[in-house]
Scaffold this motif. Structure first.
Motif, mmCIF file in Angstrom:
data_model
loop_
_atom_site.group_PDB
_atom_site.id
_atom_site.type_symbol
_atom_site.label_atom_id
_atom_site.label_comp_id
_atom_site.label_asym_id
_atom_site.label_seq_id
_atom_site.Cartn_x
_atom_site.Cartn_y
_atom_site.Cartn_z
ATOM 1 N N GLN A 131 0.841 -1.195 0.000
ATOM 2 C CA GLN A 131 0.000 0.000 0.000
ATOM 3 C C GLN A 131 0.879 1.248 0.000
ATOM 4 O O GLN A 131 1.861 1.323 0.735
ATOM 5 C CB GLN A 131 -0.910 0.016 1.235
ATOM 6 C CG GLN A 131 -1.956 -1.078 1.243
ATOM 7 C CD GLN A 131 -3.011 -0.875 0.177
ATOM 8 O OE1 GLN A 131 -3.579 0.207 0.026
ATOM 9 N NE2 GLN A 131 -3.292 -1.917 -0.586
ATOM 10 N N ASP A 132 0.524 2.211 -0.834
ATOM 11 C CA ASP A 132 1.194 3.507 -0.843
ATOM 12 C C ASP A 132 0.119 4.549 -1.117
ATOM 13 O O ASP A 132 -0.607 4.440 -2.112
ATOM 14 C CB ASP A 132 2.291 3.546 -1.909
ATOM 15 C CG ASP A 132 3.147 4.799 -1.833
ATOM 16 O OD1 ASP A 132 3.056 5.533 -0.826
ATOM 17 O OD2 ASP A 132 3.907 5.055 -2.778
ATOM 18 N N GLY A 133 0.001 5.522 -0.241
ATOM 19 C CA GLY A 133 -1.039 6.533 -0.410
ATOM 20 C C GLY A 133 -2.434 5.952 -0.368
ATOM 21 O O GLY A 133 -3.358 6.506 -0.948
ATOM 22 N N GLY A 134 -2.586 4.781 0.282
ATOM 23 C CA GLY A 134 -3.890 4.137 0.395
ATOM 24 C C GLY A 134 -4.281 3.302 -0.813
ATOM 25 O O GLY A 134 -5.418 2.830 -0.895
ATOM 26 N N MET A 135 -3.350 3.092 -1.757
ATOM 27 C CA MET A 135 -3.658 2.315 -2.964
ATOM 28 C C MET A 135 -2.640 1.191 -3.141
ATOM 29 O O MET A 135 -1.469 1.359 -2.794
ATOM 30 C CB MET A 135 -3.621 3.224 -4.202
ATOM 31 C CG MET A 135 -4.719 4.258 -4.226
ATOM 32 S SD MET A 135 -4.431 5.514 -5.481
ATOM 33 C CE MET A 135 -3.207 6.506 -4.643
ATOM 34 N N PRO A 136 -3.072 0.051 -3.719
ATOM 35 C CA PRO A 136 -2.130 -1.047 -3.947
ATOM 36 C C PRO A 136 -1.120 -0.710 -5.044
ATOM 37 O O PRO A 136 -1.487 -0.139 -6.071
ATOM 38 C CB PRO A 136 -3.023 -2.221 -4.353
ATOM 39 C CG PRO A 136 -4.281 -1.604 -4.852
ATOM 40 C CD PRO A 136 -4.429 -0.291 -4.146
ATOM 41 N N HIS A 137 0.147 -1.055 -4.795
ATOM 42 C CA HIS A 137 1.247 -0.795 -5.715
ATOM 43 C C HIS A 137 2.110 -2.039 -5.862
ATOM 44 O O HIS A 137 2.116 -2.908 -4.990
ATOM 45 C CB HIS A 137 2.150 0.322 -5.177
ATOM 46 C CG HIS A 137 1.627 1.689 -5.348
ATOM 47 N ND1 HIS A 137 0.508 2.171 -4.703
ATOM 48 C CD2 HIS A 137 2.085 2.729 -6.092
ATOM 49 C CE1 HIS A 137 0.301 3.421 -5.040
ATOM 50 N NE2 HIS A 137 1.254 3.794 -5.878
ATOM 51 N N LEU A 138 2.865 -2.082 -6.944
ATOM 52 C CA LEU A 138 3.915 -3.072 -7.158
ATOM 53 C C LEU A 138 5.183 -2.346 -7.591
ATOM 54 O O LEU A 138 5.117 -1.361 -8.335
ATOM 55 C CB LEU A 138 3.525 -4.074 -8.255
ATOM 56 C CG LEU A 138 2.574 -5.192 -7.855
ATOM 57 C CD1 LEU A 138 2.100 -5.945 -9.096
ATOM 58 C CD2 LEU A 138 3.241 -6.152 -6.876
ATOM 59 N N ALA A 139 6.318 -2.844 -7.143
ATOM 60 C CA ALA A 139 7.603 -2.329 -7.614
ATOM 61 C C ALA A 139 7.848 -2.878 -9.009
ATOM 62 O O ALA A 139 7.483 -4.017 -9.319
ATOM 63 C CB ALA A 139 8.719 -2.756 -6.665
ATOM 64 N N MET A 140 8.466 -2.069 -9.868
ATOM 65 C CA MET A 140 8.763 -2.483 -11.242
ATOM 66 C C MET A 140 10.137 -1.959 -11.618
ATOM 67 O O MET A 140 10.570 -0.923 -11.127
ATOM 68 C CB MET A 140 7.712 -1.931 -12.213
ATOM 69 C CG MET A 140 6.301 -2.377 -11.911
ATOM 70 S SD MET A 140 5.132 -1.884 -13.215
ATOM 71 C CE MET A 140 5.435 -3.191 -14.411
ATOM 72 N N ARG A 141 10.803 -2.676 -12.508
ATOM 73 C CA ARG A 141 12.120 -2.233 -12.978
ATOM 74 C C ARG A 141 12.341 -2.708 -14.403
ATOM 75 O O ARG A 141 11.686 -3.618 -14.885
ATOM 76 C CB ARG A 141 13.212 -2.752 -12.066
ATOM 77 C CG ARG A 141 13.334 -4.257 -12.088
ATOM 78 C CD ARG A 141 14.415 -4.730 -11.141
ATOM 79 N NE ARG A 141 14.268 -6.173 -10.929
ATOM 80 C CZ ARG A 141 14.611 -6.792 -9.835
ATOM 81 N NH1 ARG A 141 15.129 -6.134 -8.830
ATOM 82 N NH2 ARG A 141 14.448 -8.092 -9.724
#
Length: 150
Positions: A131-141
């Motif tokens: 969660q970041d800023g209340g929303m689901p996130h994934l790291a990407m590269r």
């Protein structure tokens, strides 16, 4: 359809102030990210990009130079201008800017509903959702420049 002009916006410039206003509009007002989480110390050292169309800043992102990669973040497009490929054009311009400085490793954290756009740019998700800023996130590269579109 007219394409936006993508520009580097130095901190404290009129363009950068317009970028910060757009980020507030998208992240704080629209997506309900807590205001105290939206701006941070990286804003002073980041390279900021804006998309200008019809005389307005309609998109923005920032790129932070880290020892291990360039971190792209705070990608935002004004709601009336979404669906026109503006985020993609800004991403390509930022990555080209990074490559011109000798960097070929890019990293970002993406809202999970935006993963597809970043995958088309050669990014690969890794790790667990968070969660970041209340929303689901994934790291990407991405490290494979040959996989990036021209």
């Amino acid at each position: 359809m007219t394409q936006p002009t993508i520009l580097v916006a130095p901190p404290f410039s009129t363009l950068c102030n317009a970028a910060f206003a757009l980020r507030r509009e998208v992240f704080v007002w629209e997506q309900k990210v807590p205001e105290e989480e939206e701006h941070d110390a990286d804003d002073m050292t980041a390279t900021h990009f804006v998309a200008v169309l019809e005389g307005e800043v309609v998109g923005t992102l920032r790129m932070i130079d880290k020892p291990e990669h360039l971190k792209i973040g705070r990608v935002a497009v004004r709601s009336l201008f979404r669906g026109r490929g503006i985020a993609r054009l800004m991403m390509l311009a930022a990555m080209e800017h990074g490559r011109a400085q000798g960097q070929n490793r890019f990293y970002l954290t993406a809202q999970t509903d935006k993963i597809g756009m970043y995958e088309k740019l050669g990014f690969v998700a890794f790790g667990e959702e968070f969660q970041d800023g209340g929303m689901p996130h994934l790291a990407m590269r991405t490290y494979d420049l040959a996989a990036l579109p021209c």
